[in-house]
Design a protein around this motif. Structure first.
Motif, PDB file in Angstrom:
ATOM      1  N   ALA A 114       0.829  -1.203   0.000  1.00  0.00           N
ATOM      2  CA  ALA A 114       0.000   0.000   0.000  1.00  0.00           C
ATOM      3  C   ALA A 114       0.865   1.255   0.000  1.00  0.00           C
ATOM      4  CB  ALA A 114      -0.936  -0.010   1.197  1.00  0.00           C
ATOM      5  N   ARG A 115       1.953   1.261   0.734  1.00  0.00           N
ATOM      6  CA  ARG A 115       2.817   2.444   0.811  1.00  0.00           C
ATOM      7  C   ARG A 115       3.503   2.748  -0.512  1.00  0.00           C
ATOM      8  NH1 ARG A 115       3.037   6.450   3.590  1.00  0.00           N
ATOM      9  NH2 ARG A 115       5.263   6.565   3.765  1.00  0.00           N
ATOM     10  N   THR A 116       3.724   1.752  -1.331  1.00  0.00           N
ATOM     11  CA  THR A 116       4.424   2.015  -2.586  1.00  0.00           C
ATOM     12  C   THR A 116       3.573   2.837  -3.558  1.00  0.00           C
ATOM     13  OG1 THR A 116       3.734  -0.080  -3.568  1.00  0.00           O
ATOM     14  CG2 THR A 116       5.844  -0.049  -2.396  1.00  0.00           C
ATOM     15  N   ARG A 117       2.274   2.939  -3.318  1.00  0.00           N
ATOM     16  CA  ARG A 117       1.413   3.744  -4.178  1.00  0.00           C
ATOM     17  C   ARG A 117       1.597   5.229  -3.916  1.00  0.00           C
ATOM     18  NH1 ARG A 117      -4.468   1.651  -3.186  1.00  0.00           N
ATOM     19  NH2 ARG A 117      -3.838   2.450  -1.179  1.00  0.00           N
ATOM     20  N   TYR A 118       2.134   5.591  -2.770  1.00  0.00           N
ATOM     21  CA  TYR A 118       2.256   6.990  -2.369  1.00  0.00           C
ATOM     22  C   TYR A 118       3.692   7.463  -2.544  1.00  0.00           C
ATOM     23  CZ  TYR A 118      -2.336   6.129  -0.444  1.00  0.00           C
ATOM     24  OH  TYR A 118      -3.647   5.803  -0.309  1.00  0.00           O
ATOM     25  N   THR A 119       3.946   8.153  -3.646  1.00  0.00           N
ATOM     26  CA  THR A 119       5.277   8.670  -3.923  1.00  0.00           C
ATOM     27  C   THR A 119       5.186  10.189  -4.071  1.00  0.00           C
ATOM     28  OG1 THR A 119       5.049   8.544  -6.323  1.00  0.00           O
ATOM     29  CG2 THR A 119       5.868   6.554  -5.185  1.00  0.00           C
ATOM     30  N   GLN A 120       6.317  10.843  -3.992  1.00  0.00           N
ATOM     31  CA  GLN A 120       6.343  12.303  -4.164  1.00  0.00           C
ATOM     32  C   GLN A 120       5.844  12.688  -5.558  1.00  0.00           C
ATOM     33  OE1 GLN A 120       7.468  14.823  -1.790  1.00  0.00           O
ATOM     34  NE2 GLN A 120       6.248  15.979  -3.258  1.00  0.00           N
ATOM     35  N   ALA A 121       6.241  11.935  -6.563  1.00  0.00           N
ATOM     36  CA  ALA A 121       5.804  12.242  -7.930  1.00  0.00           C
ATOM     37  C   ALA A 121       4.284  12.123  -8.063  1.00  0.00           C
ATOM     38  CB  ALA A 121       6.495  11.318  -8.922  1.00  0.00           C
ATOM     39  N   ARG A 122       3.710  11.106  -7.461  1.00  0.00           N
ATOM     40  CA  ARG A 122       2.257  10.945  -7.521  1.00  0.00           C
ATOM     41  C   ARG A 122       1.556  12.035  -6.730  1.00  0.00           C
ATOM     42  NH1 ARG A 122       2.119   4.382  -7.297  1.00  0.00           N
ATOM     43  NH2 ARG A 122       2.636   4.120  -9.478  1.00  0.00           N
TER      44      ARG A 122
ATOM     45  N   ALA B 256     -10.954  18.314  -0.255  1.00  0.00           N
ATOM     46  CA  ALA B 256     -10.550  18.040   1.127  1.00  0.00           C
ATOM     47  C   ALA B 256     -10.336  16.545   1.354  1.00  0.00           C
ATOM     48  CB  ALA B 256     -11.600  18.585   2.091  1.00  0.00           C
ATOM     49  N   LYS B 257     -11.192  15.732   0.758  1.00  0.00           N
ATOM     50  CA  LYS B 257     -11.060  14.275   0.897  1.00  0.00           C
ATOM     51  C   LYS B 257      -9.773  13.767   0.241  1.00  0.00           C
ATOM     52  CE  LYS B 257     -13.605   9.998   0.199  1.00  0.00           C
ATOM     53  NZ  LYS B 257     -14.846   9.379  -0.288  1.00  0.00           N
ATOM     54  N   ALA B 258      -9.467  14.284  -0.937  1.00  0.00           N
ATOM     55  CA  ALA B 258      -8.237  13.871  -1.639  1.00  0.00           C
ATOM     56  C   ALA B 258      -7.009  14.264  -0.827  1.00  0.00           C
ATOM     57  CB  ALA B 258      -8.187  14.503  -3.028  1.00  0.00           C
TER      58      ALA B 258
ATOM     59  N   TRP C 231      -4.018  11.760   1.277  1.00  0.00           N
ATOM     60  CA  TRP C 231      -2.563  11.882   1.259  1.00  0.00           C
ATOM     61  C   TRP C 231      -2.024  12.177   2.651  1.00  0.00           C
ATOM     62  CZ3 TRP C 231       0.834  10.503  -2.317  1.00  0.00           C
ATOM     63  CH2 TRP C 231       0.340  10.210  -3.588  1.00  0.00           C
ATOM     64  N   ALA C 232      -2.688  13.042   3.393  1.00  0.00           N
ATOM     65  CA  ALA C 232      -2.221  13.379   4.737  1.00  0.00           C
ATOM     66  C   ALA C 232      -2.216  12.146   5.643  1.00  0.00           C
ATOM     67  CB  ALA C 232      -3.092  14.476   5.338  1.00  0.00           C
ATOM     68  N   ASP C 233      -3.204  11.285   5.479  1.00  0.00           N
ATOM     69  CA  ASP C 233      -3.295  10.070   6.305  1.00  0.00           C
ATOM     70  C   ASP C 233      -2.289   9.002   5.884  1.00  0.00           C
ATOM     71  OD1 ASP C 233      -5.393  11.218   7.685  1.00  0.00           O
ATOM     72  OD2 ASP C 233      -6.949  10.059   6.645  1.00  0.00           O
ATOM     73  N   ASN C 234      -2.047   8.883   4.584  1.00  0.00           N
ATOM     74  CA  ASN C 234      -1.228   7.782   4.078  1.00  0.00           C
ATOM     75  C   ASN C 234       0.206   8.150   3.728  1.00  0.00           C
ATOM     76  OD1 ASN C 234      -3.096   5.359   3.833  1.00  0.00           O
ATOM     77  ND2 ASN C 234      -4.307   7.003   2.942  1.00  0.00           N
ATOM     78  N   ALA C 235       0.454   9.416   3.515  1.00  0.00           N
ATOM     79  CA  ALA C 235       1.811   9.865   3.182  1.00  0.00           C
ATOM     80  C   ALA C 235       2.043  11.259   3.766  1.00  0.00           C
ATOM     81  CB  ALA C 235       2.012   9.866   1.675  1.00  0.00           C
ATOM     82  N   PRO C 236       2.013  11.350   5.090  1.00  0.00           N
ATOM     83  CA  PRO C 236       2.127  12.668   5.733  1.00  0.00           C
ATOM     84  C   PRO C 236       3.441  13.376   5.410  1.00  0.00           C
ATOM     85  CG  PRO C 236       2.319  10.907   7.354  1.00  0.00           C
ATOM     86  CD  PRO C 236       1.913  10.269   6.061  1.00  0.00           C
TER      87      PRO C 236
END
Length: 78
Positions: A8-16, A42-44, A48-53
């Motif tokens: 799951a964490r690999t989906r959250y990158t700086q580029a994305r 706000a949801k989007a 990101w804030a929850d999964n890639a703070p």
């Protein structure tokens, strides 16, 4: 870190993060923050804030929305 959390964490990158933020910024620049896009924006951001703070920290898209729109209007007025 368990395997499913790692996947799951690999989906959250700086580029994305940058791509998603820019997409929202493009929309808000043209149309402003409205009753139709405020909650999804706000949801989007919260996703990101929850999964890639580490990417979202200190970057509030809703707070920036008025500036995005004002800047766009100033640069594209007829």
């Amino acid at each position: 870190m368990n395997a499913s959390r790692h996947i799951a964490r690999t989906r959250y990158t700086q580029a994305r993060y940058d791509t998603v933020r820019r997409s929202w910024q493009d929309l808000i620049e043209m149309f402003g923050l409205t009753q139709y896009n405020a909650k999804p924006l706000a949801k989007a951001y919260q996703l990101w804030a929850d999964n890639a703070p580490e990417y979202a920290a200190g970057d509030d898209w809703t707070a920036a929305a008025d500036d995005w729109h004002r800047t766009y209007l100033a640069n594209h007025s007829l």
